[in-house]
Scaffold this active site. Structure first.
Site: not given
Ligand SMILES: CC(=O)N[C@H](C=O)[C@@H](O)[C@H](O)[C@H](O)CO
Ligand SMILES: CC(=O)C(=O)O
Length: 288
Positions: A187-188, A133, A204, A161, A185, A44-45, A163
């Site tokens: 980070d918070e 994922y 991310s 993964k 997944g 996603s990032t 999330t």
């Molecule tokens: C959708 C998305 O970007 N998800 C990331 C990984 O899964 C996370 O790292 C989040 O961006 C991060 O935890 C902030 O909510």
């Molecule tokens: C970890 C995450 O958000 C990604 O799929 O890039």
């Protein structure tokens, strides 16, 4: 494949083209400064769901070329176009990516048999391993413990993964699948997930905050919960500010503030206003 993986950002120019030099700088920053254990490429990032097959390949190629064997690499190849997913799985495997990952198929309401067929089709086409994922808040796909169990019957599917904020499910997964890899997944929620015994995390915000993520992960593994919590608090002040200002755009502005040519986001994501760019700089100065 345990440890901390940055969900790699990609530098795009203002016309939305991949900026190779900028991408290489982001990669170097993650390897040399954030010192993460690996990169999760085209998630996603990486704005993966807004780019073409050829662009996805280019990002896989540039990343492997820049990293060589310095850190581990996971290639996210998932696509509702299964033929594309298989093509990318073959491409990344040939480049030497250590594992593949695929988002659960989204948009249409696929049933579980279809989801299972999707994973088996992709991973059985290549000599590699697959990390599911799972990101229900974006895909709408929620899988149960027994459905994960069914997917994991394929030994090439080595992990997930995760999330999601469902820590009851996360705990059940840890207990049920001691030998599968589980990556946090969000980070918070890294501290809480680490306490539950995840093997690693993919994030991310590690693009800018990888060092704190490392501290949280290692302190929690050592049972130093109070110290880990203090760092999670600072991390979440940072993450909250970033989310309020626009996640990917703000992470890119912070990277730029650090001298990394992180570029712009791909449309339909918008450019930050000058006010928000100023906020991003403040966040960078305050936390990083
Ligand atoms: C959708 C998305 O970007 N998800 C990331 C990984 O899964 C996370 O790292 C989040 O961006 C991060 O935890 C902030 O909510
Ligand atoms: C970890 C995450 O958000 C990604 O799929 O890039």
């Amino acid at each position: 494949m345990k440890g901390l993986f940055t969900a790699l950002m990609v530098s795009y120019d203002q016309d939305g083209n991949i900026n190779e030099k900028g991408l290489r700088e982001i990669i170097r920053y993650n390897v040399d400064v954030n010192k993460v254990d690996g990169l999760y490429v085209n998630g996603s990032t990486g704005e993966n769901f807004m780019i073409s097959t050829e662009e996805k390949k280019e990002i896989f190629r540039i990343t492997k070329d820049e990293v060589k064997d310095q850190v581990q690499l996971i290639a996210q190849v998932g696509s509702v176009n299964v033929k594309e997913a298989i093509e990318l799985a073959k491409y990344a495997t040939d480049l030497g990516y250590g594992a593949l990952s695929a988002v659960t198929p989204f948009y249409y309401k696929f049933d579980f048999e279809e989801i299972k067929q999707y994973y088996n089709s992709i991973i059985n086409a290549v000599d590699n391993k697959m990390i599911i994922y799972s990101i229900p808040f974006l895909t709408g796909v929620n899988m149960s413990l027994s459905q994960f169990e069914e997917l994991f019957e394929n030994e090439k599917i080595i992990g997930v993964k995760f999330t999601a904020g469902d820590f009851y499910l996360l705990e059940r997964m840890r207990k049920t699948f001691p030998d599968k890899l589980i990556y946090a997944g969000f980070d918070e929620m890294l501290l809480s997930a680490t306490v539950l015994g995840v093997d690693g995390a993919i994030g991310s915000t590690f693009n800018v905050n990888g060092k704190r993520a490392r501290q949280i992960f290692e302190l929690a593994q050592q049972g130093k919960i109070e110290e880990a919590r203090a760092i999670q608090h600072v991390t979440n002040d940072l993450i909250t500010a970033v989310l309020d200002n626009g996640l990917y755009q703000t992470l890119k502005e912070i990277l730029k503030d650090k001298g990394v040519d992180a570029g712009y986001c791909r449309q339909p994501m918008k450019e930050l206003s000058s006010e928000k760019i100023a906020v991003a700089k403040e966040i960078s100065n305050l936390f990083l």
